[in-house]
Motif scaffolding. Structure first.
Motif, PDB file in Angstrom:
ATOM      1  N   ASN A 147       0.857  -1.176   0.000  1.00 39.27           N
ATOM      2  CA  ASN A 147       0.000   0.000   0.000  1.00 39.27           C
ATOM      3  C   ASN A 147       0.896   1.229   0.000  1.00 39.27           C
ATOM      4  O   ASN A 147       1.558   1.518   0.985  1.00 39.27           O
ATOM      5  CB  ASN A 147      -0.905  -0.004   1.237  1.00 39.27           C
ATOM      6  CG  ASN A 147      -1.782   1.221   1.310  1.00 39.27           C
ATOM      7  OD1 ASN A 147      -2.221   1.741   0.294  1.00 39.27           O
ATOM      8  ND2 ASN A 147      -2.025   1.686   2.513  1.00 39.27           N
ATOM      9  N   ARG A 148       0.929   1.938  -1.144  1.00 36.00           N
ATOM     10  CA  ARG A 148       1.766   3.132  -1.230  1.00 36.00           C
ATOM     11  C   ARG A 148       1.038   4.313  -0.634  1.00 36.00           C
ATOM     12  O   ARG A 148      -0.077   4.639  -1.007  1.00 36.00           O
ATOM     13  CB  ARG A 148       2.134   3.443  -2.683  1.00 36.00           C
ATOM     14  CG  ARG A 148       3.046   4.666  -2.801  1.00 36.00           C
ATOM     15  CD  ARG A 148       3.501   4.903  -4.223  1.00 36.00           C
ATOM     16  NE  ARG A 148       2.460   5.424  -5.084  1.00 36.00           N
ATOM     17  CZ  ARG A 148       2.256   6.721  -5.323  1.00 36.00           C
ATOM     18  NH1 ARG A 148       3.007   7.638  -4.745  1.00 36.00           N
ATOM     19  NH2 ARG A 148       1.294   7.091  -6.140  1.00 36.00           N
ATOM     20  N   VAL A 149       1.678   4.987   0.302  1.00 34.64           N
ATOM     21  CA  VAL A 149       1.202   6.251   0.831  1.00 34.64           C
ATOM     22  C   VAL A 149       1.921   7.319   0.008  1.00 34.64           C
ATOM     23  O   VAL A 149       3.152   7.424   0.069  1.00 34.64           O
ATOM     24  CB  VAL A 149       1.534   6.394   2.336  1.00 34.64           C
ATOM     25  CG1 VAL A 149       1.126   7.763   2.851  1.00 34.64           C
ATOM     26  CG2 VAL A 149       0.880   5.271   3.136  1.00 34.64           C
ATOM     27  N   PRO A 150       1.181   8.072  -0.788  1.00 37.38           N
ATOM     28  CA  PRO A 150       1.817   9.020  -1.699  1.00 37.38           C
ATOM     29  C   PRO A 150       2.624  10.092  -0.970  1.00 37.38           C
ATOM     30  O   PRO A 150       2.134  10.711  -0.034  1.00 37.38           O
ATOM     31  CB  PRO A 150       0.647   9.651  -2.455  1.00 37.38           C
ATOM     32  CG  PRO A 150      -0.490   8.690  -2.300  1.00 37.38           C
ATOM     33  CD  PRO A 150      -0.284   8.052  -0.965  1.00 37.38           C
ATOM     34  N   LEU A 151       3.829  10.284  -1.409  1.00 45.14           N
ATOM     35  CA  LEU A 151       4.674  11.355  -0.909  1.00 45.14           C
ATOM     36  C   LEU A 151       4.338  12.663  -1.629  1.00 45.14           C
ATOM     37  O   LEU A 151       4.411  13.742  -1.049  1.00 45.14           O
ATOM     38  CB  LEU A 151       6.148  10.997  -1.122  1.00 45.14           C
ATOM     39  CG  LEU A 151       7.195  12.023  -0.714  1.00 45.14           C
ATOM     40  CD1 LEU A 151       7.096  12.345   0.777  1.00 45.14           C
ATOM     41  CD2 LEU A 151       8.591  11.510  -1.045  1.00 45.14           C
ATOM     42  N   GLU A 152       3.924  12.553  -2.875  1.00 45.84           N
ATOM     43  CA  GLU A 152       3.611  13.733  -3.659  1.00 45.84           C
ATOM     44  C   GLU A 152       2.321  14.372  -3.130  1.00 45.84           C
ATOM     45  O   GLU A 152       1.457  13.671  -2.616  1.00 45.84           O
ATOM     46  CB  GLU A 152       3.479  13.389  -5.149  1.00 45.84           C
ATOM     47  CG  GLU A 152       2.320  12.492  -5.510  1.00 45.84           C
ATOM     48  CD  GLU A 152       2.609  11.003  -5.374  1.00 45.84           C
ATOM     49  OE1 GLU A 152       1.822  10.217  -5.929  1.00 45.84           O
ATOM     50  OE2 GLU A 152       3.599  10.629  -4.732  1.00 45.84           O
ATOM     51  N   PRO A 153       2.243  15.692  -3.272  1.00 42.51           N
ATOM     52  CA  PRO A 153       1.034  16.385  -2.799  1.00 42.51           C
ATOM     53  C   PRO A 153      -0.219  15.919  -3.546  1.00 42.51           C
ATOM     54  O   PRO A 153      -0.164  15.675  -4.750  1.00 42.51           O
ATOM     55  CB  PRO A 153       1.308  17.861  -3.123  1.00 42.51           C
ATOM     56  CG  PRO A 153       2.781  17.949  -3.360  1.00 42.51           C
ATOM     57  CD  PRO A 153       3.227  16.594  -3.826  1.00 42.51           C
ATOM     58  N   ALA A 154      -1.293  15.746  -2.826  1.00 40.64           N
ATOM     59  CA  ALA A 154      -2.552  15.298  -3.439  1.00 40.64           C
ATOM     60  C   ALA A 154      -3.062  16.321  -4.445  1.00 40.64           C
ATOM     61  O   ALA A 154      -3.086  17.511  -4.162  1.00 40.64           O
ATOM     62  CB  ALA A 154      -3.616  15.064  -2.359  1.00 40.64           C
ATOM     63  N   GLY A 155      -3.402  15.854  -5.629  1.00 39.26           N
ATOM     64  CA  GLY A 155      -3.988  16.692  -6.661  1.00 39.26           C
ATOM     65  C   GLY A 155      -3.016  17.674  -7.308  1.00 39.26           C
ATOM     66  O   GLY A 155      -3.434  18.558  -8.032  1.00 39.26           O
ATOM     67  N   ASP A 156      -1.730  17.545  -7.057  1.00 42.84           N
ATOM     68  CA  ASP A 156      -0.756  18.458  -7.646  1.00 42.84           C
ATOM     69  C   ASP A 156      -0.274  17.894  -8.974  1.00 42.84           C
ATOM     70  O   ASP A 156       0.640  17.078  -9.027  1.00 42.84           O
ATOM     71  CB  ASP A 156       0.430  18.666  -6.689  1.00 42.84           C
ATOM     72  CG  ASP A 156       1.372  19.772  -7.151  1.00 42.84           C
ATOM     73  OD1 ASP A 156       1.252  20.202  -8.311  1.00 42.84           O
ATOM     74  OD2 ASP A 156       2.214  20.176  -6.351  1.00 42.84           O
TER      75      ASP A 156
END
Length: 128
Positions: free
Chosen positions: A114-123
């Protein structure tokens, strides 16, 4: 006695010029050989060049040497390579348990990760 990958490749390859010496050393150090996670990472990296079965090689090494880590990590990493991850990502995923913080979308869709995104959501402008 710690054995690096050169030793294991000499045993795994049919025509290795160090094969006889490796077999003699195997007999001399039977029951006293050790390997580490680094050995297996290196093994995965050279697998294609030397054409051997990765999981059979892992099993053979584990039968001949002590390994302080969790052998299941090695087999999970192997499955991750089969799912398309490169060696390093495969081991990161196998060691992560069930979650990993990363901007690398390669983990998306990998079984048990399960990857927890490091990148900002919706960016949409975010680049790796």
């Amino acid at each position: 006695m710690y054995a690096d990958l050169d030793f294991w490749l000499a045993l795994l390859k049919d025509d290795d010029w160090l094969g006889d010496r490796a077999e003699a050393l195997l007999a001399d150090h039977e029951g006293d050989l050790e390997v580490s996670l680094v050995t297996f990472i290196e093994l995965f990296l050279v697998e294609e060049r030397f054409q051997f079965d990765r999981e059979r090689a892992v099993t053979a090494i584990l039968e001949l040497a002590s390994y302080r880590g969790d052998p299941n990590v090695l087999y999970r990493a192997s499955a991750n390579v089969d799912e398309g991850l490169n060696t390093f990502d495969a081991f990161h995923a196998a060691l992560s348990g069930d979650g990993i913080i990363s901007s690398d979308g390669a983990y998306d869709g990998v079984d048990g990760v399960n990857r927890v995104p490091l990148e900002p959501a919706g960016d949409a402008d975010f680049t790796e």
